[in-house]
Scaffold this motif. Sequence first.
Motif, mmCIF file in Angstrom:
data_model
loop_
_atom_site.group_PDB
_atom_site.id
_atom_site.type_symbol
_atom_site.label_atom_id
_atom_site.label_comp_id
_atom_site.label_asym_id
_atom_site.label_seq_id
_atom_site.Cartn_x
_atom_site.Cartn_y
_atom_site.Cartn_z
ATOM 1 N N GLU A 6 0.829 -1.196 0.000
ATOM 2 C CA GLU A 6 0.000 0.000 0.000
ATOM 3 C C GLU A 6 0.867 1.251 0.000
ATOM 4 O OE1 GLU A 6 -1.991 -3.234 2.546
ATOM 5 O OE2 GLU A 6 -0.023 -2.285 2.470
ATOM 6 N N SER A 7 0.379 2.302 -0.638
ATOM 7 C CA SER A 7 1.111 3.569 -0.658
ATOM 8 C C SER A 7 0.133 4.713 -0.854
ATOM 9 C CB SER A 7 2.150 3.571 -1.782
ATOM 10 O OG SER A 7 1.515 3.439 -3.043
ATOM 11 N N GLY A 8 0.625 5.936 -0.648
ATOM 12 C CA GLY A 8 -0.193 7.107 -0.916
ATOM 13 C C GLY A 8 -0.719 7.822 0.310
ATOM 14 N N GLY A 9 -0.465 7.272 1.483
ATOM 15 C CA GLY A 9 -0.941 7.926 2.693
ATOM 16 C C GLY A 9 -0.148 9.179 3.008
ATOM 17 N N LEU A 20 -4.986 6.488 -2.432
ATOM 18 C CA LEU A 20 -4.191 5.351 -2.005
ATOM 19 C C LEU A 20 -4.061 4.351 -3.142
ATOM 20 C CD1 LEU A 20 -5.648 4.715 1.558
ATOM 21 C CD2 LEU A 20 -3.898 6.351 0.838
ATOM 22 N N SER A 21 -2.925 3.696 -3.185
ATOM 23 C CA SER A 21 -2.689 2.660 -4.189
ATOM 24 C C SER A 21 -2.291 1.362 -3.501
ATOM 25 C CB SER A 21 -1.573 3.083 -5.144
ATOM 26 O OG SER A 21 -1.918 4.239 -5.855
ATOM 27 N N CYS A 22 -2.660 0.267 -4.109
ATOM 28 C CA CYS A 22 -2.294 -1.051 -3.611
ATOM 29 C C CYS A 22 -1.795 -1.855 -4.807
ATOM 30 C CB CYS A 22 -3.496 -1.719 -2.977
ATOM 31 S SG CYS A 22 -3.271 -3.466 -2.584
ATOM 32 N N ALA A 23 -0.556 -2.274 -4.751
ATOM 33 C CA ALA A 23 0.031 -3.062 -5.825
ATOM 34 C C ALA A 23 0.206 -4.495 -5.360
ATOM 35 C CB ALA A 23 1.375 -2.474 -6.228
ATOM 36 N N THR A 107 -0.713 1.823 4.972
ATOM 37 C CA THR A 107 -0.242 3.194 4.774
ATOM 38 C C THR A 107 -1.011 4.113 5.715
ATOM 39 O OG1 THR A 107 0.206 4.910 3.113
ATOM 40 C CG2 THR A 107 -1.822 3.636 2.818
ATOM 41 N N GLN A 108 -0.286 4.966 6.417
ATOM 42 C CA GLN A 108 -0.889 5.814 7.435
ATOM 43 C C GLN A 108 -1.558 7.016 6.795
ATOM 44 O OE1 GLN A 108 -0.939 5.594 11.037
ATOM 45 N NE2 GLN A 108 -2.366 7.310 10.776
ATOM 46 N N VAL A 109 -2.797 7.259 7.184
ATOM 47 C CA VAL A 109 -3.520 8.469 6.780
ATOM 48 C C VAL A 109 -3.846 9.246 8.047
ATOM 49 C CG1 VAL A 109 -5.650 9.378 5.798
ATOM 50 C CG2 VAL A 109 -4.481 7.449 4.693
#
Length: 113
Positions: A6-9, A20-23, A107-109
């Motif tokens: 996960e990324s984008g937070g 947010l993105s999840c690969a 990913t932390q938001v």
Amino acid sequence: QVQLVESGGGLVQPGGSLRLSCAASGTIFSTMGWYRQAPGKERELVASITRSGYSTYADSVKGRFAISRDNAKNSVYLQMNSLKPEDTAVYYCNQYPAVGRWWGQGTQVTVAS
């Protein structure tokens, strides 16, 4: 074994937006979901999407969040608009229902002024 990243937070002000993105490391054929866990609370499902694109949302995010996926890229996304402080949490993606061994780091938001 599928690995999810996960990324984008990040830190955003109330009313702001994040995507947010999840690969996934492999092909994901199943329904996927975005989950979140706030401090001191149980992890909860925020949104899910079938492989064909049918989506569902928790009442708390309906109208503000949008889940999408790109099957060719083995990726799932969560567009979050009109963010509120109560959206603060670690966000994870996983199959729905979740597969225990698939949980990633999340990913932390953080929504704060």
